[in-house]
Scaffold this motif. Structure first.
Motif, PDB file in Angstrom:
ATOM      1  N   SER A  29      31.985  25.464  30.149  1.00  0.00           N
ATOM      2  CA  SER A  29      32.153  25.280  31.740  1.00  0.00           C
ATOM      3  C   SER A  29      31.351  23.966  32.237  1.00  0.00           C
ATOM      4  N   GLU A  30      30.387  23.617  31.562  1.00  0.00           N
ATOM      5  CA  GLU A  30      29.685  22.257  32.180  1.00  0.00           C
ATOM      6  C   GLU A  30      30.073  21.147  31.504  1.00  0.00           C
ATOM      7  N   MET A  31      30.910  21.185  30.746  1.00  0.00           N
ATOM      8  CA  MET A  31      31.381  19.801  30.111  1.00  0.00           C
ATOM      9  C   MET A  31      32.505  19.050  31.100  1.00  0.00           C
ATOM     10  N   PRO A  32      32.045  17.765  31.276  1.00  0.00           N
ATOM     11  CA  PRO A  32      32.807  17.210  32.505  1.00  0.00           C
ATOM     12  C   PRO A  32      34.278  16.981  32.131  1.00  0.00           C
ATOM     13  N   GLY A  33      35.088  17.260  32.902  1.00  0.00           N
ATOM     14  CA  GLY A  33      36.552  17.150  32.874  1.00  0.00           C
ATOM     15  C   GLY A  33      37.194  18.282  32.028  1.00  0.00           C
ATOM     16  N   ILE A  40      38.347  20.692  41.157  1.00  0.00           N
ATOM     17  CA  ILE A  40      38.210  22.110  40.946  1.00  0.00           C
ATOM     18  C   ILE A  40      38.010  22.329  39.599  1.00  0.00           C
ATOM     19  N   LYS A  41      36.929  23.040  39.267  1.00  0.00           N
ATOM     20  CA  LYS A  41      36.503  23.321  38.087  1.00  0.00           C
ATOM     21  C   LYS A  41      36.388  24.921  37.932  1.00  0.00           C
ATOM     22  N   PRO A  42      36.903  25.664  37.032  1.00  0.00           N
ATOM     23  CA  PRO A  42      37.200  27.223  36.893  1.00  0.00           C
ATOM     24  C   PRO A  42      35.426  27.518  36.471  1.00  0.00           C
ATOM     25  N   VAL A  43      34.996  28.739  36.965  1.00  0.00           N
ATOM     26  CA  VAL A  43      33.883  29.510  36.667  1.00  0.00           C
ATOM     27  C   VAL A  43      34.118  30.352  35.691  1.00  0.00           C
ATOM     28  N   LEU A  44      33.912  30.139  34.277  1.00  0.00           N
ATOM     29  CA  LEU A  44      34.244  30.965  33.238  1.00  0.00           C
ATOM     30  C   LEU A  44      33.230  32.038  32.797  1.00  0.00           C
ATOM     31  N   LEU A  45      32.224  31.974  33.628  1.00  0.00           N
ATOM     32  CA  LEU A  45      31.079  33.141  33.301  1.00  0.00           C
ATOM     33  C   LEU A  45      31.309  34.165  34.119  1.00  0.00           C
ATOM     34  N   ILE A  46      32.117  34.170  35.181  1.00  0.00           N
ATOM     35  CA  ILE A  46      32.398  35.573  35.747  1.00  0.00           C
ATOM     36  C   ILE A  46      33.395  36.506  35.122  1.00  0.00           C
ATOM     37  N   PRO A  47      34.231  36.111  34.480  1.00  0.00           N
ATOM     38  CA  PRO A  47      34.958  37.012  33.498  1.00  0.00           C
ATOM     39  C   PRO A  47      34.509  37.434  32.288  1.00  0.00           C
ATOM     40  N   CYS A  48      33.332  36.429  31.740  1.00  0.00           N
ATOM     41  CA  CYS A  48      32.855  36.759  30.511  1.00  0.00           C
ATOM     42  C   CYS A  48      31.902  37.909  31.045  1.00  0.00           C
ATOM     43  N   ALA A  49      31.181  38.005  32.052  1.00  0.00           N
ATOM     44  CA  ALA A  49      30.302  38.778  32.310  1.00  0.00           C
ATOM     45  C   ALA A  49      30.971  40.059  32.519  1.00  0.00           C
ATOM     46  N   LEU A  67      22.043  37.336  33.212  1.00  0.00           N
ATOM     47  CA  LEU A  67      22.074  35.973  32.454  1.00  0.00           C
ATOM     48  C   LEU A  67      23.194  35.043  32.758  1.00  0.00           C
ATOM     49  N   CYS A  68      24.428  35.446  32.944  1.00  0.00           N
ATOM     50  CA  CYS A  68      25.412  34.615  33.501  1.00  0.00           C
ATOM     51  C   CYS A  68      25.085  34.134  34.838  1.00  0.00           C
ATOM     52  N   GLY A  69      24.416  35.034  35.761  1.00  0.00           N
ATOM     53  CA  GLY A  69      24.224  34.462  36.989  1.00  0.00           C
ATOM     54  C   GLY A  69      23.149  33.442  36.935  1.00  0.00           C
ATOM     55  N   LEU A  70      22.119  33.672  36.150  1.00  0.00           N
ATOM     56  CA  LEU A  70      21.174  32.526  35.883  1.00  0.00           C
ATOM     57  C   LEU A  70      21.738  31.339  35.509  1.00  0.00           C
ATOM     58  N   LEU A  71      22.504  31.412  34.314  1.00  0.00           N
ATOM     59  CA  LEU A  71      23.149  30.177  34.006  1.00  0.00           C
ATOM     60  C   LEU A  71      24.036  29.335  35.055  1.00  0.00           C
ATOM     61  N   MET A  72      24.644  30.288  35.834  1.00  0.00           N
ATOM     62  CA  MET A  72      25.428  29.728  37.054  1.00  0.00           C
ATOM     63  C   MET A  72      24.568  28.964  38.168  1.00  0.00           C
ATOM     64  N   ASP A  73      23.550  29.619  38.274  1.00  0.00           N
ATOM     65  CA  ASP A  73      22.376  29.033  38.990  1.00  0.00           C
ATOM     66  C   ASP A  73      21.843  27.705  38.572  1.00  0.00           C
ATOM     67  N   LEU A  74      21.628  27.821  37.284  1.00  0.00           N
ATOM     68  CA  LEU A  74      21.037  26.536  36.621  1.00  0.00           C
ATOM     69  C   LEU A  74      22.083  25.424  36.688  1.00  0.00           C
ATOM     70  N   GLY A  76      24.821  24.920  38.686  1.00  0.00           N
ATOM     71  CA  GLY A  76      25.009  24.671  39.979  1.00  0.00           C
ATOM     72  C   GLY A  76      24.479  24.142  40.874  1.00  0.00           C
ATOM     73  N   GLY A  77      22.993  24.020  40.696  1.00  0.00           N
ATOM     74  CA  GLY A  77      21.705  23.234  41.337  1.00  0.00           C
ATOM     75  C   GLY A  77      21.482  24.034  42.589  1.00  0.00           C
ATOM     76  N   ARG A  78      21.598  25.377  42.532  1.00  0.00           N
ATOM     77  CA  ARG A  78      21.337  25.915  43.623  1.00  0.00           C
ATOM     78  C   ARG A  78      19.985  26.881  43.479  1.00  0.00           C
ATOM     79  N   ALA A  79      19.539  27.502  44.665  1.00  0.00           N
ATOM     80  CA  ALA A  79      18.356  28.454  44.453  1.00  0.00           C
ATOM     81  C   ALA A  79      18.472  29.292  43.322  1.00  0.00           C
ATOM     82  N   ILE A  80      17.295  29.582  42.418  1.00  0.00           N
ATOM     83  CA  ILE A  80      17.606  30.178  41.293  1.00  0.00           C
ATOM     84  C   ILE A  80      17.356  31.841  41.740  1.00  0.00           C
ATOM     85  N   GLY A  81      18.347  32.529  41.371  1.00  0.00           N
ATOM     86  CA  GLY A  81      18.649  33.864  41.591  1.00  0.00           C
ATOM     87  C   GLY A  81      19.419  34.501  42.472  1.00  0.00           C
ATOM     88  N   PHE A  82      20.075  33.600  43.308  1.00  0.00           N
ATOM     89  CA  PHE A  82      21.375  33.900  44.128  1.00  0.00           C
ATOM     90  C   PHE A  82      22.526  34.464  43.284  1.00  0.00           C
TER      91      PHE A  82
END
Length: 104
Positions: A29-33, A40-49, A67-74, A76-82
């Motif tokens: 999911s973090e690979m460019p392109g 628009i990029k799909p968030v593949l961690l949600i269906p995985c979790a 675990l998946c949420g922390l990876l999504m925070d990492l 996305g560059g947002r506040a850790i924990g949301f």
């Protein structure tokens, strides 16, 4: 090897497989392109979790959701924990709904 040792070994191997699968999905999911349409990029961690939460139950699903949420925070560059908190609630709810309403 007795059945108790075999069962513990199977549990450890299953969870190592889950963690490796989540990390592989995160890398994809973090690979460019990769699977990107325009900006628009799909968030593949949600269906995985959600898949792990439905299969394993509410407690294990909650841990996987964190675990998946922390990876999504990492990523996305947002506040850790949301997303970690959001995915915790989502996966626990999915696990409970599946246990009490879908399984017979």
């Amino acid at each position: 090897m007795d059945s108790r040792t075999r069962r513990k070994l199977w549990t450890v191997l299953r969870w190592v497989g889950y963690v490796l699968f989540v990390l592989l999905i995160y890398i994809f999911s973090e690979m460019p392109g990769f699977l990107q349409i325009g900006r628009i990029k799909p968030v593949l961690l949600i269906p995985c979790a959600m898949l792990i939460a439905i299969y394993e139950g509410e407690f294990a699903g909650g841990l996987c959701g964190v675990l998946c949420g922390l990876l999504m925070d990492l990523g996305g560059g947002r506040a850790i924990g949301f997303f970690a908190f959001f995915m915790l609630l989502l996966c626990v709810a999915a696990g409970l709904i599946f246990i009490y309403l879908v399984k017979l």
